[in-house]
Enzyme design. Structure first.
Site, mmCIF file in Angstrom:
data_model
loop_
_atom_site.group_PDB
_atom_site.id
_atom_site.type_symbol
_atom_site.label_atom_id
_atom_site.label_comp_id
_atom_site.label_asym_id
_atom_site.label_seq_id
_atom_site.Cartn_x
_atom_site.Cartn_y
_atom_site.Cartn_z
ATOM 1 N NE ARG A 86 55.843 50.946 36.167
ATOM 2 C CZ ARG A 86 54.507 51.726 35.787
ATOM 3 N NH1 ARG A 86 54.591 52.977 36.267
ATOM 4 N NH2 ARG A 86 53.581 50.942 35.697
ATOM 5 C CB SER B 64 57.226 44.616 34.593
ATOM 6 O OG SER B 64 55.849 44.448 34.934
ATOM 7 C CD GLU C 274 58.641 48.239 35.403
ATOM 8 O OE1 GLU C 274 57.976 48.584 34.433
ATOM 9 O OE2 GLU C 274 58.346 48.073 36.755
HETATM 10 N N1 EPU Z 1 50.373 39.466 27.523
HETATM 11 C C1 EPU Z 1 50.450 38.411 26.747
HETATM 12 N N2 EPU Z 1 51.454 37.626 27.308
HETATM 13 C C2 EPU Z 1 52.138 37.619 28.520
HETATM 14 C C3 EPU Z 1 51.732 38.595 29.335
HETATM 15 C C4 EPU Z 1 50.794 39.431 28.892
HETATM 16 O O1 EPU Z 1 50.259 38.395 25.603
HETATM 17 O O2 EPU Z 1 52.772 36.469 28.800
HETATM 18 C C5 EPU Z 1 49.404 40.531 27.018
HETATM 19 C C6 EPU Z 1 48.330 40.310 27.835
HETATM 20 O O3 EPU Z 1 47.374 39.575 27.369
HETATM 21 C C7 EPU Z 1 47.534 41.764 27.929
HETATM 22 C C8 EPU Z 1 48.749 42.572 27.696
HETATM 23 O O4 EPU Z 1 49.952 41.872 27.161
HETATM 24 O O5 EPU Z 1 46.784 41.875 26.700
HETATM 25 C C9 EPU Z 1 49.045 43.414 28.953
HETATM 26 O O6 EPU Z 1 49.424 42.498 30.139
HETATM 27 P P1 EPU Z 1 48.954 42.940 31.400
HETATM 28 O O7 EPU Z 1 47.693 42.994 31.825
HETATM 29 O O8 EPU Z 1 49.384 41.726 32.150
HETATM 30 O O9 EPU Z 1 49.825 44.217 31.873
HETATM 31 P P2 EPU Z 1 51.376 44.276 31.527
HETATM 32 O O10 EPU Z 1 50.949 45.659 30.736
HETATM 33 O O11 EPU Z 1 52.062 43.462 31.172
HETATM 34 C C10 EPU Z 1 51.605 46.157 33.759
HETATM 35 C C11 EPU Z 1 52.481 46.378 34.393
HETATM 36 C C12 EPU Z 1 52.377 45.623 35.795
HETATM 37 C C13 EPU Z 1 51.017 45.681 36.293
HETATM 38 C C14 EPU Z 1 50.292 45.243 35.063
HETATM 39 C C15 EPU Z 1 48.605 45.165 35.715
HETATM 40 C C16 EPU Z 1 54.316 47.412 33.227
HETATM 41 C C17 EPU Z 1 55.765 47.110 32.771
HETATM 42 N N3 EPU Z 1 53.803 46.348 33.977
HETATM 43 O O12 EPU Z 1 51.851 44.924 33.092
HETATM 44 O O13 EPU Z 1 53.414 46.144 36.722
HETATM 45 O O14 EPU Z 1 51.089 44.737 37.359
HETATM 46 O O15 EPU Z 1 50.343 46.177 34.214
HETATM 47 O O16 EPU Z 1 48.195 46.436 36.002
HETATM 48 O O17 EPU Z 1 53.852 48.517 32.951
HETATM 49 C C18 EPU Z 1 55.579 46.176 37.365
HETATM 50 O O18 EPU Z 1 55.686 47.110 36.939
HETATM 51 O O19 EPU Z 1 56.590 45.400 38.276
HETATM 52 C C19 EPU Z 1 54.284 45.255 37.334
HETATM 53 C C20 EPU Z 1 54.136 44.195 37.702
#
Ligand code: EPU
Length: 307
Positions: A182, A230, A300
């Site tokens: 990022r 995020s 972030e």
């Molecule tokens: N999870 C939870 N509780 C929650 C949210 C997530 O337990 O409230 C768990 C999910 O079950 C999953 C894991 O955390 O096992 C990952 O969650 P998710 O797939 O939603 O992805 P993320 O890592 O939270 C990242 C990016 C997002 C992007 C998503 C999908 C970062 C910080 N965030 O989120 O990017 O949309 O993957 O590809 O890398 C952004 O950067 O602004 C953004 C929205």
């Protein structure tokens, strides 16, 4: 209403800096409506250059008159309540987009990522599917090395169309840049466009990848409420959302700022949230996660403006 600090720059100096600029200039404009979180105070002056040359005039004027200049994308930022002193520039009129030979797409900084994706689809070019659902711009995407778990800007970026703080336009080859999670390491200056190396593919394949991914995001993220993406970076090998949820913080609210119950790594604005409320909530979440898991989450978002 938060008291607005007196600007360090007189109106006449600011006017002088922007004398030759052709684009619209707004004085003391509230910035909240220009951000996806809908939070933040005003700018001394907000300017919308009409094209790249006009943006260069802004850069040179700011430099010559020793005025700080901030480029506002607006989607992954939190602007403090006291606003931003100096010049704020938005590149929303830099919207040129074209296909070059060799499956390269050039897009100016103000092109929204969804628009770029549409363009790529219309030309049967694959490579941008990872950006589905990211509302930001090409410029912001380059600076932040925007990405999702499907990919990130770095994967497709061929070169950056760049203006140095001295107002000199340059093409920066990706091979000479470094990318972090990022964050793209760039010289001081502004991004005015980007060349992206895509590849030919069938429309159906591009569309179905995009559709599936958008559905996933719609199902897991609070995309219908004002938010800034995020909040925290994922710590290595873990997920900020999981940690925040397991710390029991979903739904935690300060004023109108709320930890989303749909995705714990989002803060949503329930109406009239202030930056102060949002920042208090950020601190609370960070403290609780640190106490429970011994992990210090890193923000972030970019936080801009007067303390
Ligand atoms: N999870 C939870 N509780 C929650 C949210 C997530 O337990 O409230 C768990 C999910 O079950 C999953 C894991 O955390 O096992 C990952 O969650 P998710 O797939 O939603 O992805 P993320 O890592 O939270 C990242 C990016 C997002 C992007 C998503 C999908 C970062 C910080 N965030 O989120 O990017 O949309 O993957 O590809 O890398 C952004 O950067 O602004 C953004 C929205």
């Amino acid at each position: 209403m938060v008291a607005r600090p007196r600007s360090l720059h007189s109106v006449s100096v600011l006017r002088q800096a922007l004398l030759e600029v052709k684009g619209k200039i707004l004085w003391h404009e509230l910035l909240a409506p220009y951000t996806s979180l809908n939070v933040g105070g005003d700018a001394d002056v907000l300017v919308f250059p009409v094209d790249v040359d006009d943006a260069i005039r802004v850069v040179r004027g700011a430099r010559k008159n020793h005025i700080p200049l901030v480029v506002l994308g607006g989607t992954n930022v939190l602007i403090r309540d006291k606003g931003i002193r100096g010049i704020v520039m938005q590149l929303k009129h830099l919207t040129m987009i074209q296909e070059n030979p060799g499956q390269v797409v050039y897009a100016q900084a103000g092109v929204r990522l969804p628009k770029l994706m549409q363009f790529a689809l219309s030309r049967k070019l694959s490579g941008m599917e990872w950006a589905a659902g990211i509302p930001g711009t090409v410029g912001g995407g380059v600076v932040m090395n925007a990405g999702t778990r499907l990919g990130q800007m770095q994967d497709v970026l061929q070169a950056v169309d760049f203006v140095t703080i001295h107002g000199i336009r340059k093409r920066l080859e990706t091979s000479l840049l470094s990318f972090l999670y990022r964050k793209t390491i760039l010289p001081q200056g502004i991004v005015v466009g980007a060349w992206m190396q895509l590849r030919s593919a069938g429309k159906d394949a591009i569309q179905s990848a995009t559709k599936n991914y958008l559905q996933y995001r719609k199902g897991t993220q609070p995309l219908t409420l004002p938010n800034a993406g995020s909040v925290f970076k994922n710590p290595s090998g873990d997920s900020a959302g999981r940690l925040i949820e397991e710390a029991g913080l979903k739904g935690l609210r300060i004023g109108d700022a709320e930890v989303s119950s749909k995705h714990a790594n989002f803060i949503v604005n329930r109406g009239e949230a202030t930056a102060e409320q949002v920042l208090l909530l950020v601190r609370k979440v960070r403290d609780r996660v640190a106490r429970k898991f011994g992990i210090r989450l890193k923000l972030e978002w970019k936080v801009l403006g007067e303390r």
